[in-house]
Design an enzyme around this catalytic site. Sequence first.
Site, PDB file in Angstrom:
ATOM      1  CE  LYS A  59      -4.130  -1.452  -0.231  1.00 26.37           C
ATOM      2  NZ  LYS A  59      -3.777  -2.081  -1.509  1.00 26.37           N
ATOM      3  CE1 TYR A  78      -1.764  -7.539  -2.129  1.00 24.81           C
ATOM      4  CE2 TYR A  78      -2.523  -7.498  -4.410  1.00 24.81           C
ATOM      5  CZ  TYR A  78      -1.509  -7.656  -3.478  1.00 24.81           C
ATOM      6  OH  TYR A  78      -0.224  -7.924  -3.901  1.00 24.81           O
TER       7      TYR A  78
HETATM    8  P1  RFL Z   1      10.303   8.227  -0.796  1.00 24.39           P
HETATM    9  O1  RFL Z   1      10.279   7.233  -1.918  1.00 24.39           O
HETATM   10  O2  RFL Z   1      11.011   7.842   0.431  1.00 24.39           O
HETATM   11  O3  RFL Z   1      10.940   9.570  -1.394  1.00 24.39           O
HETATM   12  C1  RFL Z   1      11.280  10.649  -0.556  1.00 24.39           C
HETATM   13  C2  RFL Z   1      12.378  11.448  -1.238  1.00 24.39           C
HETATM   14  O4  RFL Z   1      12.710  12.576  -0.420  1.00 24.39           O
HETATM   15  C3  RFL Z   1      14.133  12.690  -0.353  1.00 24.39           C
HETATM   16  N1  RFL Z   1      14.500  13.399   0.886  1.00 24.39           N
HETATM   17  C4  RFL Z   1      14.873  14.688   0.939  1.00 24.39           C
HETATM   18  N2  RFL Z   1      14.997  15.612  -0.014  1.00 24.39           N
HETATM   19  C5  RFL Z   1      15.409  16.860   0.370  1.00 24.39           C
HETATM   20  N3  RFL Z   1      15.704  17.186   1.662  1.00 24.39           N
HETATM   21  C6  RFL Z   1      15.564  16.284   2.651  1.00 24.39           C
HETATM   22  N4  RFL Z   1      15.853  16.615   3.930  1.00 24.39           N
HETATM   23  C7  RFL Z   1      15.132  14.974   2.302  1.00 24.39           C
HETATM   24  N5  RFL Z   1      14.899  13.837   3.029  1.00 24.39           N
HETATM   25  C8  RFL Z   1      14.525  12.904   2.147  1.00 24.39           C
HETATM   26  C9  RFL Z   1      14.632  11.267  -0.406  1.00 24.39           C
HETATM   27  O5  RFL Z   1      15.979  11.185  -0.844  1.00 24.39           O
HETATM   28  C10 RFL Z   1      13.648  10.648  -1.404  1.00 24.39           C
HETATM   29  O6  RFL Z   1      14.118  10.738  -2.734  1.00 24.39           O
HETATM   30  O7  RFL Z   1       8.845   8.679  -0.374  1.00 24.39           O
HETATM   31  P2  RFL Z   1       7.499   8.832  -1.221  1.00 24.39           P
HETATM   32  O8  RFL Z   1       7.759   9.615  -2.481  1.00 24.39           O
HETATM   33  O9  RFL Z   1       6.471   9.265  -0.275  1.00 24.39           O
HETATM   34  O10 RFL Z   1       7.151   7.347  -1.742  1.00 24.39           O
HETATM   35  C11 RFL Z   1       6.755   6.344  -0.843  1.00 24.39           C
HETATM   36  C12 RFL Z   1       7.201   4.969  -1.353  1.00 24.39           C
HETATM   37  O11 RFL Z   1       8.567   5.019  -1.679  1.00 24.39           O
HETATM   38  C13 RFL Z   1       6.938   3.867  -0.315  1.00 24.39           C
HETATM   39  O12 RFL Z   1       5.705   4.051   0.327  1.00 24.39           O
HETATM   40  C14 RFL Z   1       6.915   2.463  -0.959  1.00 24.39           C
HETATM   41  O13 RFL Z   1       8.164   2.135  -1.485  1.00 24.39           O
HETATM   42  C15 RFL Z   1       6.501   1.418   0.079  1.00 24.39           C
HETATM   43  N6  RFL Z   1       6.559   0.052  -0.448  1.00 24.39           N
HETATM   44  C16 RFL Z   1       5.545  -0.449  -1.246  1.00 24.39           C
HETATM   45  N7  RFL Z   1       4.495   0.326  -1.583  1.00 24.39           N
HETATM   46  C17 RFL Z   1       3.524  -0.145  -2.437  1.00 24.39           C
HETATM   47  O14 RFL Z   1       2.563   0.583  -2.731  1.00 24.39           O
HETATM   48  N8  RFL Z   1       3.586  -1.413  -2.970  1.00 24.39           N
HETATM   49  C18 RFL Z   1       4.612  -2.253  -2.683  1.00 24.39           C
HETATM   50  O15 RFL Z   1       4.640  -3.347  -3.234  1.00 24.39           O
HETATM   51  C19 RFL Z   1       5.632  -1.790  -1.765  1.00 24.39           C
HETATM   52  N9  RFL Z   1       6.663  -2.579  -1.446  1.00 24.39           N
HETATM   53  C20 RFL Z   1       7.649  -0.764  -0.140  1.00 24.39           C
HETATM   54  C21 RFL Z   1       7.673  -2.085  -0.651  1.00 24.39           C
HETATM   55  C22 RFL Z   1       8.699  -0.295   0.653  1.00 24.39           C
HETATM   56  C23 RFL Z   1       9.759  -1.129   0.940  1.00 24.39           C
HETATM   57  N10 RFL Z   1      10.797  -0.575   1.729  1.00 24.39           N
HETATM   58  C24 RFL Z   1      12.166  -0.726   1.431  1.00 24.39           C
HETATM   59  C25 RFL Z   1      10.501   0.396   2.742  1.00 24.39           C
HETATM   60  C26 RFL Z   1       8.706  -2.925  -0.359  1.00 24.39           C
HETATM   61  C27 RFL Z   1       9.745  -2.470   0.459  1.00 24.39           C
HETATM   62  C28 RFL Z   1      10.833  -3.442   0.785  1.00 24.39           C
HETATM   63  C1  PHB Z   2       7.324  -6.119  -4.253  1.00 25.26           C
HETATM   64  O1  PHB Z   2       8.324  -5.485  -3.918  1.00 25.26           O
HETATM   65  O2  PHB Z   2       7.241  -6.658  -5.378  1.00 25.26           O
HETATM   66  C2  PHB Z   2       6.209  -6.255  -3.308  1.00 25.26           C
HETATM   67  C3  PHB Z   2       6.329  -5.786  -2.009  1.00 25.26           C
HETATM   68  C4  PHB Z   2       5.269  -5.931  -1.117  1.00 25.26           C
HETATM   69  C5  PHB Z   2       4.115  -6.563  -1.534  1.00 25.26           C
HETATM   70  C6  PHB Z   2       3.975  -7.016  -2.830  1.00 25.26           C
HETATM   71  C7  PHB Z   2       5.028  -6.857  -3.719  1.00 25.26           C
HETATM   72  O3  PHB Z   2       3.083  -6.750  -0.675  1.00 25.26           O
END
Ligand code: RFL
Ligand code: PHB
Length: 389
Positions: free
Chosen positions: A296, A384
């Site tokens: 999400k 989902y």
């Molecule tokens: P981001 O992607 O963290 O981007 C924030 C940006 O701000 C910069 N920044 C700064 N810039 C200027 N000054 C500062 N002081 C700053 N501090 C930070 C950073 O360098 C960065 O470029 O946040 P945003 O844009 O809100 O996006 C959110 C998403 O990245 C995050 O919610 C998702 O990746 C979460 N997530 C997943 N979401 C899904 O909807 N579907 C998925 O399947 C899913 N799988 C995941 C995920 C997150 C994961 N991790 C590693 C946390 C799987 C994983 C493993």
């Molecule tokens: C993915 O990184 O592909 C991913 C992460 C979390 C999910 C599903 C897919 O729940």
Amino acid sequence: MRTQVAIIGAGPAGLLLGQLLARAGIDAVILEQRSPDYVLGRIRAGILESVTVDALERAGVAARLHREGLVHHGIELAFDGTRHRIDLHALIGRSVTVYGQTEVTHDLMDARAAAGALTIYEAEQVSLHDFDADTPRVRYTKDGRQHELQCDFIAGCDGFHGVSRQSVPERSRQIFERVYPFGWLGVLSETPPVADELIYASHERGFALCSMRSLTRSRYYIQVPADEQAKDWSDARFWDELRRRLDPAAAEALVTGPSIEKSIAPLRSFVCEPIRFGRLFLAGDAAHIVPPTGAKGLNLAASDVLYLADGLIQYYQERDGGGLDGYSHKCLARIWKAERFSWWMTSLLHRFPDADAFARRLQQAELDYVVGSAAASAALAENYVGLPY
Ligand code: RFL
Ligand code: PHB
């Protein structure tokens, strides 16, 4: 320098907002502390809800997504050695799209460059000022020199560790948080996915997830204790542990190979309330975190940004601040539903170190119920694929 909207952070939230505003003729400058390559090197989300796909279409960046994204009509839940399919499309009439966050970010960066819109990368010491007054300003350092950006509004899209939320006095915000006693160890590999659809596996040894980025690139995760380190996991150890948590057919079919990326993400639920402070608006991970189990995080970032873009467009085009006034309340209603679902999926599928035998039996009963009841399967599917925007 002056702009209408100063956007902090060039992750998916900041870039999508910038693109939606550019298409409405609203000027925005993005300040990002990292380099473009660093931003693109972060391997994160993979699953897009249809609301997110619609948002990317509206932003004019969905052509490659439609060519290369994989539409998935179902997911599988695996437990007790068997897989059970949740037919999202049959239950709810909607599906999800597999398309990596890296690709979304790439497409948005390309569109921003093509539009000639300004992103200042490697902006250091970003600080927010006077967002409780009519003339907010953002200061930053670039190549050793101090700069100031004057604006009408600031969009804090700088992720969980960003400066925007932390610029708000503690007395003005309330935090709701749960930290889970485990993380996800993720591996990306140039190998064909083990199955056509994602497999969410609940196993005595812990949760596992088989996901993908394409028909030749796989993404796998296993639950590990919170204090585990990625460097202690050789590829062989990872594949061995993953195989043990899958059903026999998937374990047999698993194709392994060298990891391209390997990292551990801690699991956390977090919400900040409110998410508007005067002329500062938080969006995406800056405002909330969900454990990745429900896929999400990126999708919630996209829906926040849709509400914010609509509010800003209404303000500039109709001189009506109503959309901005309703931003926090409207977003939080959707955020809390996604928080609930992500917490529930996490509770359903993971092994909790403090779970007693009673808790474990309840979890097994709930898994049986979810796959055995059409109503329960539909509730999972509805959340989902994403609640309506
Ligand atoms: P981001 O992607 O963290 O981007 C924030 C940006 O701000 C910069 N920044 C700064 N810039 C200027 N000054 C500062 N002081 C700053 N501090 C930070 C950073 O360098 C960065 O470029 O946040 P945003 O844009 O809100 O996006 C959110 C998403 O990245 C995050 O919610 C998702 O990746 C979460 N997530 C997943 N979401 C899904 O909807 N579907 C998925 O399947 C899913 N799988 C995941 C995920 C997150 C994961 N991790 C590693 C946390 C799987 C994983 C493993
Ligand atoms: C993915 O990184 O592909 C991913 C992460 C979390 C999910 C599903 C897919 O729940």
